[in-house]
Design a protein around this motif. Sequence first.
Motif, PDB file in Angstrom:
ATOM      1  N   SER A  70     -10.011  -6.397  13.013  1.00  0.00           N
ATOM      2  CA  SER A  70      -9.605  -5.705  11.788  1.00  0.00           C
ATOM      3  C   SER A  70     -10.827  -5.057  11.167  1.00  0.00           C
ATOM      4  O   SER A  70     -11.877  -4.958  11.810  1.00  0.00           O
ATOM      5  N   GLY A  71     -10.703  -4.648   9.908  1.00  0.00           N
ATOM      6  CA  GLY A  71     -11.839  -4.029   9.222  1.00  0.00           C
ATOM      7  C   GLY A  71     -12.944  -5.040   8.939  1.00  0.00           C
ATOM      8  O   GLY A  71     -14.109  -4.671   8.795  1.00  0.00           O
ATOM      9  N   GLY A 116     -12.720  -2.496  13.412  1.00  0.00           N
ATOM     10  CA  GLY A 116     -12.096  -1.592  12.433  1.00  0.00           C
ATOM     11  C   GLY A 116     -13.138  -0.874  11.597  1.00  0.00           C
ATOM     12  O   GLY A 116     -12.991   0.300  11.255  1.00  0.00           O
ATOM     13  N   GLY A 121     -10.258   4.627   8.569  1.00  0.00           N
ATOM     14  CA  GLY A 121     -10.656   5.479   9.674  1.00  0.00           C
ATOM     15  C   GLY A 121      -9.835   5.314  10.942  1.00  0.00           C
ATOM     16  O   GLY A 121      -9.670   6.274  11.701  1.00  0.00           O
ATOM     17  N   GLY A 122      -9.328   4.101  11.178  1.00  0.00           N
ATOM     18  CA  GLY A 122      -8.606   3.833  12.428  1.00  0.00           C
ATOM     19  C   GLY A 122      -7.474   4.803  12.677  1.00  0.00           C
ATOM     20  O   GLY A 122      -7.459   5.507  13.703  1.00  0.00           O
ATOM     21  N   SER A 152      -7.402   7.843  15.419  1.00  0.00           N
ATOM     22  CA  SER A 152      -6.338   7.791  16.402  1.00  0.00           C
ATOM     23  C   SER A 152      -5.521   9.083  16.425  1.00  0.00           C
ATOM     24  O   SER A 152      -5.198   9.595  17.509  1.00  0.00           O
ATOM     25  N   GLY A 168      -4.629  -8.427  13.508  1.00  0.00           N
ATOM     26  CA  GLY A 168      -5.537  -7.561  12.751  1.00  0.00           C
ATOM     27  C   GLY A 168      -5.116  -6.109  12.845  1.00  0.00           C
ATOM     28  O   GLY A 168      -4.417  -5.706  13.784  1.00  0.00           O
ATOM     29  N   GLY A 169      -5.552  -5.319  11.878  1.00  0.00           N
ATOM     30  CA  GLY A 169      -5.134  -3.922  11.750  1.00  0.00           C
ATOM     31  C   GLY A 169      -5.396  -3.064  12.977  1.00  0.00           C
ATOM     32  O   GLY A 169      -4.632  -2.150  13.282  1.00  0.00           O
ATOM     33  N   VAL A 170      -6.472  -3.356  13.714  1.00  0.00           N
ATOM     34  CA  VAL A 170      -6.830  -2.531  14.875  1.00  0.00           C
ATOM     35  C   VAL A 170      -5.777  -2.648  15.987  1.00  0.00           C
ATOM     36  O   VAL A 170      -5.635  -1.745  16.811  1.00  0.00           O
ATOM     37  N   ASN A 225      -3.531   0.166  16.981  1.00  0.00           N
ATOM     38  CA  ASN A 225      -4.029   1.314  17.751  1.00  0.00           C
ATOM     39  C   ASN A 225      -3.234   1.512  19.044  1.00  0.00           C
ATOM     40  O   ASN A 225      -3.126   0.610  19.872  1.00  0.00           O
ATOM     41  N   ASP A 278      -3.133  -7.360   6.972  1.00  0.00           N
ATOM     42  CA  ASP A 278      -3.103  -8.503   6.069  1.00  0.00           C
ATOM     43  C   ASP A 278      -1.808  -8.555   5.266  1.00  0.00           C
ATOM     44  O   ASP A 278      -1.379  -7.548   4.701  1.00  0.00           O
TER      45      ASP A 278
HETATM   46  O1  KG4 Z   1      -6.111  -6.045   9.139  1.00  0.00           O
HETATM   47  P1  KG4 Z   1      -6.453  -4.903   8.263  1.00  0.00           P
HETATM   48  O2  KG4 Z   1      -5.336  -4.201   7.546  1.00  0.00           O
HETATM   49  O3  KG4 Z   1      -7.429  -5.321   7.110  1.00  0.00           O
HETATM   50  C1  KG4 Z   1      -8.614  -5.991   7.238  1.00  0.00           C
HETATM   51  O4  KG4 Z   1      -9.618  -5.315   7.524  1.00  0.00           O
HETATM   52  O5  KG4 Z   1      -8.606  -7.225   7.069  1.00  0.00           O
HETATM   53  O6  KG4 Z   1      -7.263  -3.892   9.141  1.00  0.00           O
HETATM   54  C2  KG4 Z   1      -7.697  -2.660   8.657  1.00  0.00           C
HETATM   55  C3  KG4 Z   1      -8.588  -2.044   9.712  1.00  0.00           C
HETATM   56  C4  KG4 Z   1      -9.283  -0.804   9.228  1.00  0.00           C
HETATM   57  O7  KG4 Z   1     -10.639  -0.861   9.608  1.00  0.00           O
HETATM   58  C5  KG4 Z   1      -8.558   0.305   9.953  1.00  0.00           C
HETATM   59  O8  KG4 Z   1      -9.381   1.420  10.217  1.00  0.00           O
HETATM   60  C6  KG4 Z   1      -8.114  -0.375  11.218  1.00  0.00           C
HETATM   61  O9  KG4 Z   1      -7.786  -1.695  10.845  1.00  0.00           O
HETATM   62  N1  KG4 Z   1      -6.924   0.286  11.775  1.00  0.00           N
HETATM   63  C7  KG4 Z   1      -6.911   0.903  12.956  1.00  0.00           C
HETATM   64  C8  KG4 Z   1      -5.620   1.482  13.109  1.00  0.00           C
HETATM   65  N2  KG4 Z   1      -4.893   1.174  12.016  1.00  0.00           N
HETATM   66  C9  KG4 Z   1      -5.714   0.430  11.211  1.00  0.00           C
HETATM   67  N3  KG4 Z   1      -7.867   1.027  13.883  1.00  0.00           N
HETATM   68  C10 KG4 Z   1      -7.557   1.723  14.975  1.00  0.00           C
HETATM   69  N4  KG4 Z   1      -6.371   2.327  15.183  1.00  0.00           N
HETATM   70  C11 KG4 Z   1      -5.381   2.232  14.301  1.00  0.00           C
HETATM   71  N5  KG4 Z   1      -4.213   2.827  14.526  1.00  0.00           N
END
Ligand code: KG4
Length: 383
Positions: A173-174, A200, A216-217, A221, A312-314, A317, A346
């Motif tokens: 994640s981030g 992330g 940015g993710g 993407s 996690g957010g990544v 992808n 989250d």
């Molecule tokens: O789990 P999350 O919502 O929050 C925390 O960081 O805990 O994750 C967010 C992260 C961010 O860095 C965002 O850029 C990344 O996940 N993210 C992605 C994508 N969607 C969100 N990274 C790559 N591709 C995606 N489609």
Amino acid sequence: MIILSIETSCDDTGISLVEKRKGVLKALASTVSSQDEIHKKWGGVYPSDAKREHQKNIIPSLRKTLQSAGFLSKGSVPMPKQIPEILSRETILLREVKKFFAKYHVSKKIDAVAVTIGPGLEPCLWVGVNFARALSLYLNTPIIPVNHIKAHILFFLFEKKKIDLPAIALIASGGHTELVLMKSFSSYKLIGKTRDDAAGECFDKTARVLGLGYPGGPAISSRAGRFNPQKSKFEIKLPRPMKHAKNYDFSFSGLKTAVLYDFLSRNKKTKNSAEYISQMAYEVEEAVTDILVFKLKKATEEKGAKTLILGGGVTANKTLQEKIRRMKKDFPEIDFFVPSAGHATDNAEIIGAAASVDKTRKKHHEVRANANLKIYGSINTDD
Ligand code: KG4
Ligand code: ZN
């Protein structure tokens, strides 16, 4: 058992009501408020801004969640005297709490309040923890403290009660890039982590270099999706830091630096061109997902994993998901759990899931936030 769960470890404010009945876990209602609009300006999360937003968002989220599950009624019941003291550092929240409980009360029984105590951003964690303390007094329930990483792993409980172990979990994640070996519900071992930036964060930082938005993710993407590898125009070769190191650790800061240097070495016309940006976005996505999947495979083989869990957010992808789909073909005997978007980022449902298998019960004054909380604890799934 009905659990009211709270998540405020980073920049999402989550409140859920989850129910576990006859071993089956289900979410009764959930709310997540994102702070992306606030953090867009800076291209990252500032803890003091995030703390303020959690304080503003938490009561509206609670109201929506309770209301949609039918747990909220008009009319006030007295608020415990200790609450102003408990929320003395969360003054915005205290004001909201007073207003809310002057108007409404919780009309059905809640058995426990669960809250993320770490790891995460300290000021943000405290908002959730202090709110959980106040609620536990108000509702007269114990608190179940939850490790955020464990919650990212245990989301699978919404889909399946028991899994084949050992399991390997990749949380990206981030704020996190972690590989966890789960040998039982009471044994978790962190076998690999990032030494600098999270995956992330690497997307967020490179997106910033390229002038794309936050987070940015998704921005990287969507630009990467416009690139056709057959029509590659530029010579771009990004490194794969630590890919072949003998351990399961990650490093992403060198990747971001490589993107920055390449960007700075280009002339103005090139670096502003849609072709360059989409090719670079593609290369970043390839590099990050390549490293993640490589280490995931290595851990799977070397640890004899029978189940793989992503979180996690990544994990949203698409390229990563495609590589995971291909990996599934090479490991047909392994069960894969890839969360839906709502369970990947989250949210408080996964906090409720982790709490549902945790026997820990604490009183309000026994619970503290711990920004650097390690993965630990005793958990069981017998009931
Ligand atoms: O789990 P999350 O919502 O929050 C925390 O960081 O805990 O994750 C967010 C992260 C961010 O860095 C965002 O850029 C990344 O996940 N993210 C992605 C994508 N969607 C969100 N990274 C790559 N591709 C995606 N489609
Ligand atoms: Zn998280």
